[in-house]
Enzyme design. Structure first.
Site, PDB file in Angstrom:
ATOM      1  CG  LEU A   9      -1.760  -1.272   1.408  1.00 50.73           C
ATOM      2  CD1 LEU A   9      -2.673  -1.127   2.618  1.00 50.73           C
ATOM      3  CD2 LEU A   9      -2.560  -1.586   0.157  1.00 50.73           C
ATOM      4  CB  ALA A  10       2.852   2.810  -1.999  1.00 48.29           C
ATOM      5  NE  ARG A  16      -0.234  10.419  10.071  1.00 43.73           N
ATOM      6  CZ  ARG A  16      -0.551   9.159  10.367  1.00 43.73           C
ATOM      7  NH1 ARG A  16      -0.512   8.744  11.627  1.00 43.73           N
ATOM      8  NH2 ARG A  16      -0.897   8.306   9.423  1.00 43.73           N
ATOM      9  CG  ASP A 104       3.753   3.854   6.271  1.00 42.80           C
ATOM     10  OD1 ASP A 104       3.515   2.627   6.307  1.00 42.80           O
ATOM     11  OD2 ASP A 104       3.041   4.696   6.843  1.00 42.80           O
ATOM     12  CD  GLU A 156      -6.371   1.773  12.658  1.00 37.38           C
ATOM     13  OE1 GLU A 156      -5.469   2.612  12.551  1.00 37.38           O
ATOM     14  OE2 GLU A 156      -6.145   0.548  12.631  1.00 37.38           O
ATOM     15  CG  ASN A 378      54.683  18.660  -8.962  1.00 40.69           C
ATOM     16  OD1 ASN A 378      54.271  17.920  -8.081  1.00 40.69           O
ATOM     17  ND2 ASN A 378      54.971  19.938  -8.750  1.00 40.69           N
ATOM     18  CB  ALA A 381      51.485  25.763  -4.312  1.00 41.48           C
TER      19      ALA A 381
HETATM   20  C1  UD1 Z   1      -2.058   1.729   9.611  1.00 37.39           C
HETATM   21  C2  UD1 Z   1      -3.060   0.775  10.264  1.00 37.39           C
HETATM   22  C3  UD1 Z   1      -2.724   0.659  11.753  1.00 37.39           C
HETATM   23  C4  UD1 Z   1      -1.306   0.164  11.916  1.00 37.39           C
HETATM   24  C5  UD1 Z   1      -0.329   1.051  11.152  1.00 37.39           C
HETATM   25  C6  UD1 Z   1       1.028   0.385  11.125  1.00 37.39           C
HETATM   26  C7  UD1 Z   1      -5.212   1.017   9.077  1.00 37.39           C
HETATM   27  C8  UD1 Z   1      -6.560   1.622   9.088  1.00 37.39           C
HETATM   28  N1  UD1 Z   1      -4.408   1.318  10.096  1.00 37.39           N
HETATM   29  O1  UD1 Z   1      -2.240   3.003  10.217  1.00 37.39           O
HETATM   30  O2  UD1 Z   1      -3.624  -0.231  12.382  1.00 37.39           O
HETATM   31  O3  UD1 Z   1      -0.962   0.100  13.274  1.00 37.39           O
HETATM   32  O4  UD1 Z   1      -0.742   1.231   9.785  1.00 37.39           O
HETATM   33  O5  UD1 Z   1       2.012   1.228  10.624  1.00 37.39           O
HETATM   34  O6  UD1 Z   1      -4.896   0.270   8.152  1.00 37.39           O
HETATM   35  N2  UD1 Z   1      -2.688   3.916   2.026  1.00 37.39           N
HETATM   36  C9  UD1 Z   1      -3.179   3.742   0.761  1.00 37.39           C
HETATM   37  N3  UD1 Z   1      -4.433   4.193   0.479  1.00 37.39           N
HETATM   38  C10 UD1 Z   1      -5.226   4.789   1.402  1.00 37.39           C
HETATM   39  C11 UD1 Z   1      -4.707   4.959   2.705  1.00 37.39           C
HETATM   40  C12 UD1 Z   1      -3.448   4.511   2.992  1.00 37.39           C
HETATM   41  O7  UD1 Z   1      -2.507   3.190  -0.112  1.00 37.39           O
HETATM   42  O8  UD1 Z   1      -6.360   5.166   1.062  1.00 37.39           O
HETATM   43  C13 UD1 Z   1      -1.326   3.428   2.349  1.00 37.39           C
HETATM   44  C14 UD1 Z   1      -0.379   4.513   2.820  1.00 37.39           C
HETATM   45  O9  UD1 Z   1       0.325   5.077   1.729  1.00 37.39           O
HETATM   46  C15 UD1 Z   1       0.534   3.764   3.770  1.00 37.39           C
HETATM   47  C16 UD1 Z   1      -0.305   2.616   4.258  1.00 37.39           C
HETATM   48  O10 UD1 Z   1      -1.412   2.504   3.396  1.00 37.39           O
HETATM   49  O11 UD1 Z   1       1.683   3.272   3.102  1.00 37.39           O
HETATM   50  C17 UD1 Z   1      -0.805   2.837   5.686  1.00 37.39           C
HETATM   51  O12 UD1 Z   1      -1.551   4.035   5.733  1.00 37.39           O
HETATM   52  P1  UD1 Z   1      -1.342   5.095   6.885  1.00 37.39           P
HETATM   53  O13 UD1 Z   1      -2.247   6.231   6.636  1.00 37.39           O
HETATM   54  O14 UD1 Z   1       0.082   5.351   7.099  1.00 37.39           O
HETATM   55  O15 UD1 Z   1      -1.937   4.246   8.109  1.00 37.39           O
HETATM   56  P2  UD1 Z   1      -1.582   4.365   9.647  1.00 37.39           P
HETATM   57  O16 UD1 Z   1      -2.368   5.477  10.221  1.00 37.39           O
HETATM   58  O17 UD1 Z   1      -0.145   4.353   9.864  1.00 37.39           O
HETATM   59 CA    CA Z   2       1.633   4.490   8.539  1.00 39.85          CA
END
Ligand code: UD1
Ligand code: CA
Length: 469
Positions: A9-10, A16, A104, A156, A378, A381
């Site tokens: 998931l990226a 933040r 992440d 959460e 050489n 300087a």
């Molecule tokens: C998420 C988890 C949390 C966990 C934590 C671990 C959920 C709801 N929460 O929270 O339980 O403890 O990770 O690090 O899953 N992303 C998408 N599409 C979206 C939203 C997010 O691809 O619509 C991706 C983000 O880019 C990220 C990852 O999902 O790489 C996690 O999303 P992030 O918003 O960082 O979740 P956390 O609040 O950290």
């Molecule tokens: Ca995260």
């Protein structure tokens, strides 16, 4: 053997981080976070890896475009559950396991993922969660268990009540799922939460309430699954990854004098018996040979250093330094430079886009730019290759065995032929023939007794003044 696919998931915004670029592109040890996650996954040789992209999707794709991945667009970021749902079309007929991870969480190890997969495949669970006990739980989902200690959900932080906030076991965001069961559960997600998102974490509650078996295994070292949501966490992740990299090099025979002030990027390579002195930064794709001494206070970026060389108190960018060469203290080697074997670049010398031949020396206070210098030359300087006329850059070519006098201005374009000698303090504007002497300065004038006479005149003046008083 059942098939295994991974989903990374990226697509998230990374609010933040307060950044103009995608969170997963922020670097840990010189490499975007997402690359660490993908490289770790590639070690497992799975059947397919899907990367869900959205925010800055093009840039994210570019950063990992060479790794044979499938990119899936999530147009609107409606939550982690929604992100996983985007892969449904691709996995329509898939009957296997999916490993879901977050882009992440850059420090995760392939051995941990292997353990998670092995556990999941043999446990007959609908899902297996990788959990951990972080030093500070803030920001993480908490694992809910019933009285039998079975996992029944993930809450959460933002949605948790006071009691739930006290739970120490957290969700790492890494899971294995039976794909068929997960895809059915994804259909049942809703946005009844504070963020109004479709949480992937809610599928645990859904599966559990259907009587499906949910498992969890813990990661011992919580730092390995640290999620990087803020700049502070990014610094922590960099620190951890750096420590890991330093250990790897020490274990393979590199001496690191002060691990606390040494930073080595992920793609750097160092051979054994090299010593890295304090406050040294080895970055990009730098390669250091055997028996070198690098540092203190040195920064090497995308540069190659041959065996038995020394680079001290210097910065080197995109350059090659061959075997047995000395650079520094206080040298600045700029991109496109190649320094041949046994050469010496000394203190307060800047070299740009130049070739320095074997055994040649530029020992002090010089600027060498756009130059080709032969072997055994050489450079005195304070020599400057005057390469820029305000409009264009010009080349300086110096043949083998040339001796350039100190404080020389070599006004380019200029060629100094093999074996020539140039006099100190010359401003040379014309080519110099091989084996000749080139001088460009006024002839020295000597007025015998001039200084003595001046002193005597002064003395007389003083005497006269005293008598007048
Ligand atoms: C998420 C988890 C949390 C966990 C934590 C671990 C959920 C709801 N929460 O929270 O339980 O403890 O990770 O690090 O899953 N992303 C998408 N599409 C979206 C939203 C997010 O691809 O619509 C991706 C983000 O880019 C990220 C990852 O999902 O790489 C996690 O999303 P992030 O918003 O960082 O979740 P956390 O609040 O950290
Ligand atoms: Ca995260």
């Amino acid at each position: 053997m059942k098939k295994i696919a991974a989903i990374v998931l990226a697509a998230g915004e990374g609010t933040r981080m307060k950044s103009e670029k995608a969170k997963v592109l922020h670097q840990v040890s010189g490499v975007p976070m997402i690359c660490h996650v993908v490289d770790t996954l590639l070690e497992l040789k799975l059947d397919k890896i899907y990367v869900v992209i959205g925010n800055h999707g093009e840039e994210v794709t570019k950063s990992i475009s060479d790794k044979n991945l499938d990119f899936i667009w999530q147009k609107e970021q409606l939550g982690t559950g929604h992100a996983v749902s985007q892969v449904k079309d691709k996995l329509k007929n898939f009957d296997g396991t999916v490993l879901v991870l977050c882009g992440d969480v850059p420090l995760i190890r392939s051995t941990t993922l292997k353990k998670l997969l092995d556990f999941h495949m043999t446990s007959d669970s609908s899902s297996t969660i990788l959990t951990f006990y972080p030093e500070n739980s803030s920001g993480y989902g908490r694992i809910l268990r019933n009285n039998n200690k079975d996992v029944i959900g993930i809450i959460e932080e933002i949605d948790a009540n006071k009691e739930q906030l006290k739970i120490k076991e957290a969700n790492s965001g890494t899971y294995c799922f039976n794909w068929k069961k997960l895809s059915q559960a994804l259909e049942l997600l809703n946005k009844e939460n504070v963020k109004r998102e479709l949480y992937l974490t809610d599928v645990i509650k859904i599966l559990s309430s259907k009587g499906e078996k949910i498992s969890a295994i813990h990661v011992k070292n919580w730092k390995e699954v640290m999620g990087v949501n803020t700049r502070e966490k990014l610094a922590n992740a960099n620190y951890e990854m750096n420590e890991r990299i330093l250990k790897k090099w020490m274990n393979s025979g590199v001496t690191i004098m002060d691990p606390n002030s040494t930073y080595i990027h992920n793609q750097v390579n160092i051979e054994n018996d090299t010593i890295i002195y304090p406050s040294t930064f080895l970055e990009g794709k730098s390669k250091i040979g055997k028996n070198c001494e690098i540092g203190p206070f040195t920064r090497l970026v995308n540069s190659i250093v041959g065996d038995d060389s020394k680079v001290t108190y210097s910065v080197v960018y995109d350059s090659k330094i061959k075997k047995g060469t000395n650079v520094g203290p206080f040298s600045h080697i700029r991109p496109g430079t190649e320094i041949s074997e046994s050469a010496k670049i000394g203190s307060f010398v800047e070299v740009k886009k130049s070739f320095i031949g074997k055994g040649s020396k530029v020992p002090h206070l010089s600027y060498i730019g756009d130059a080709e210098i032969g072997d055994r030359v050489n450079i005195g300087a304070g020599t400057v290759t005057v390469n820029y006329d305000g409009y264009k850059k010009h080349k300086t070519i110096i043949g083998d065995d040339v001796n350039i006098g100190s404080d020389s201005m070599l006004v380019a374009p200029i060629t100094i032929g093999k074996g020539a000698v140039t006099g100190a303090g010359s401003v040379l504007t014309k080519d110099v023939l091989p084996d000749s002497l080139a001088l460009e300065r006024g002839e020295q004038v000597i007025k015998e007794g001039w200084a003595k006479r001046k002193r005597e005149i002064e003395k007389k003046k003083q005497l006269k003044k005293k008598c007048q008083k």
